[in-house]
Design a protein around this motif. Structure first.
Motif, short mmCIF file in Angstrom:
data_model
loop_
_atom_site.label_atom_id
_atom_site.label_comp_id
_atom_site.label_asym_id
_atom_site.label_seq_id
_atom_site.Cartn_x
_atom_site.Cartn_y
_atom_site.Cartn_z
N CYS A 195 67.84 -58.20 35.23
CA CYS A 195 67.09 -57.78 36.43
C CYS A 195 66.14 -58.90 36.84
O CYS A 195 65.36 -59.39 36.01
CB CYS A 195 66.32 -56.49 36.17
N SER A 196 66.17 -59.28 38.11
CA SER A 196 65.41 -60.45 38.55
C SER A 196 63.90 -60.29 38.40
O SER A 196 63.18 -61.26 38.19
CB SER A 196 65.75 -60.77 40.01
N SER A 197 63.41 -59.04 38.48
CA SER A 197 61.96 -58.82 38.40
C SER A 197 61.40 -59.16 37.02
O SER A 197 60.21 -59.38 36.87
CB SER A 197 61.63 -57.37 38.74
N THR A 198 62.26 -59.23 36.01
CA THR A 198 61.82 -59.56 34.65
C THR A 198 61.99 -61.05 34.33
O THR A 198 61.65 -61.49 33.23
CB THR A 198 62.61 -58.74 33.61
N ILE A 199 62.52 -61.82 35.28
CA ILE A 199 62.88 -63.21 34.99
C ILE A 199 62.16 -64.21 35.88
O ILE A 199 61.46 -65.11 35.41
CB ILE A 199 64.41 -63.41 35.10
N GLY A 200 62.32 -64.08 37.22
CA GLY A 200 61.80 -65.09 38.13
C GLY A 200 60.51 -64.70 38.79
O GLY A 200 59.92 -63.65 38.52
N SER A 201 60.06 -65.56 39.69
CA SER A 201 58.80 -65.36 40.39
C SER A 201 59.09 -64.96 41.83
O SER A 201 60.20 -64.61 42.18
CB SER A 201 58.00 -66.66 40.32
N VAL A 202 58.06 -65.00 42.67
CA VAL A 202 58.22 -64.67 44.08
C VAL A 202 59.10 -65.73 44.75
O VAL A 202 58.96 -66.91 44.50
CB VAL A 202 56.84 -64.62 44.78
N GLY A 203 60.01 -65.31 45.61
CA GLY A 203 60.95 -66.23 46.25
C GLY A 203 62.36 -65.78 45.92
O GLY A 203 62.83 -65.99 44.80
#
Length: 516
Positions: A181-189
């Motif tokens: 899940c992207s919310s657990t890996i990357g930042s804003v963008g």
């Protein structure tokens, strides 16, 4: 009780054993093998045999490895990924895999889909998520994908849709298909976060093989009671289960291990660290005992991402760098004899003139047989040494944030080639164990947790936002293997979002704790 730390570099694989007082008991260095796994096994066997320590006395084992980085660069052993973006039709103009190298897209497969869902910057729904639509896509991908990446628009603000899709994935694709899940890996963008999430999903198979292989290597040495950890790229550790969930966090962990090891050896918390290997030199900044993090989006294997990465500058200068004289004068590197230095460098009876040969010829280092480099002309050697000096000074200058002189810690097996009198350096620190600083860094590290989210301060008190972020970061640290009672806050970063009418702020919190 003792701890083992292993770090895999491009030229050598290092292993160390330290005691309960964090004192180095023994360290070894063996050539890194092409399959990497064999080199890990050889280093582990050698350090255990030479130290003669009872395997039952090993309480912790830590591994810093380049295997995930290599898999991305070489496009090998990667999983087939299904990419599900929640954001149709608002994001349809830029599709997944935009600006990716074509060979990488072919390797991962072209299974991607844009479906309804996602949020606005203020947390309002972008479009309602359609359960039937999502489940139809997941059903179509049965048997076609080995891993799933879920990316929601502004999921860094609100991630319930991503987690809901993850639950549906377990129902349809089964537990055997891991979910990122992207919310657990990357930042804003959106795009950079999506890219990081796809890479994380692609690395699941590699990490499974790596972690299983490390456990088997420990088992073969009779080490059965040890807690097993892998190194993260922020200079801390994570449990082997956490690493299987977030394999992308191991990328670039080698330089951060060296920075942490350098801090330990030099007893410094703020300095520039120069880690000189056989092929390249990595420079990083030690800030309050931890590696300084890059503030820029970082390319990984030609793919732009925005997950956390250390601020590292690499130059093609190492102990095995080949020295030549041509039309442009004397050059050093970037090509190198690498791990073959003990057979190909002149000082060891070979034919190639390397940076190590230059240091020995000028009496700056005592290694190998100095008589074998006596035929290198003095003028040529001095020009080469001056080139090494200017390359190092230029790299140090790039890492400085002020015009003043800085402390420099030299580590790595190739540190003998670096001149003493460098411009911009106040004090240079060298330690006899600097050659295995990366493995020392792996063995002394703490467990970290990090959390990032956009908070709207007009809707929630700043103090409550900080408390919430710290609590969630602490939960991540516990999942990674930290003892809850030992967790402490080490970093808070607040970035106001320009033009937002309600004082929205990107809040990033980092905590560290002791390992179990």
């Amino acid at each position: 009780m003792y701890k083992i730390g292993i770090d895999v570099g491009g030229t050598n694989t290092d292993a160390v054993i330290i005691d309960e007082q964090l004192k180095l008991v023994h360290g070894v260095k063996v050539p890194t093998t092409e399959d990497i796994q064999t080199g890990i096994e050889q280093a582990l066997h050698k350090v255990m045999k030479e130290s003669a320590i009872d395997p039952s006395k090993i309480s912790h084992a830590m591994l810093g490895t380049t295997q995930c980085t290599n898999a991305i660069v070489e496009r090998k052993k990667l999983s087939k990924v299904g990419v599900l973006r929640l954001g149709y039709p608002a994001t349809a103009s830029v599709k997944p895999y935009t600006a990716w190298p074509e060979d990488m897209v072919e390797t991962l497969g072209k299974n991607y889909e844009l479906v309804q869902g996602g949020y606005e910057y203020d947390g309002q729904p972008l479009s309602a998520m359609n359960e039937a639509e999502v489940k139809q896509v997941l059903t179509r991908w049965q048997g076609e994908i080995e891993s799933l990446a879920i990316i929601g628009v502004f999921s860094s603000l609100k991630n319930d849709q991503e987690f809901q899709v993850a639950e549906w994935s377990k129902e349809i694709l089964g537990e055997a298909v891991p979910v990122s899940c992207s919310s657990t890996i990357g930042s804003v963008g959106l795009i950079e976060r999506e890219n990081a999430t796809i890479l994380n999903a692609a690395l699941n198979k590699v990490m499974s093989m790596t972690s299983n292989g490390f456990e088997r290597a420990l088992e073969s040495e009779g080490i059965r009671q040890a807690e097993v950890y892998l190194c993260q790229n922020d200079g801390t550790l994570m449990s082997i289960e956490y690493a299987r969930q977030f394999p992308i966090l191991t990328i670039a962990c080698g330089p951060t291990n060296s920075i942490r090891g350098a801090s330990y050896l030099a007893r410094l918390e703020n300095a520039i660290v120069l880690d000189v290997g056989g092929t390249t030199s990595d420079l990083g900044v030690l800030a309050d005992g931890f590696p300084r993090e890059s503030s820029l989006a970082v390319d990984v294997g030609g793919i732009r991402t925005n997950f956390r990465m250390p601020d590292i500058v690499s130059i093609g200068l190492g102990g095995g760098s080949i020295v030549r004289e041509g039309a442009e004068g004397v050059t050093v590197g970037p090509d190198s004899v690498g791990y073959k230095i003990t057979t190909e460098a002149k000082v060891f009876g070979g034919e190639q003139v390397t940076a190590t040969d230059i240091a020995v010829r000028l009496g700056k280092a005592a290694i190998g047989d100095a008589a074998l480099v006596a035929d290198i002309p003095q003028e040529f050697a001095e020009k080469a040494y001056q080139k090494i000096k200017s390359m190092t000074e230029d790299a140090i200058d790039k890492m400085k944030t002020s015009s003043g002189d800085v402390d420099l810690v030299l580590v790595g097996g190739g540190a003998i080639i670096i001149p003493d009198d460098l411009k911009g350096v106040a004090n240079a620190y060298v330690n006899e164990h600097g050659g295995v600083a990366n493995a020392i860094g792996a063995s002394i590290a703490q467990i970290s947790g990090q959390y990032e989210q956009i908070y709207i301060y007009t809707k929630m008190e700043r103090s409550d936002c900080l408390k919430d972020a710290q609590q969630k970061a602490s939960q991540q640290a516990v999942l990674a293997g930290a003892v809850e009672e030992t967790i402490e806050l080490v970093e808070v970063e607040e970035t106001p979002l320009a033009y937002h009418p309600e004082n929205a702020t990107r809040l990033r919190v980092k905590v560290v704790g002791k390992m179990k």
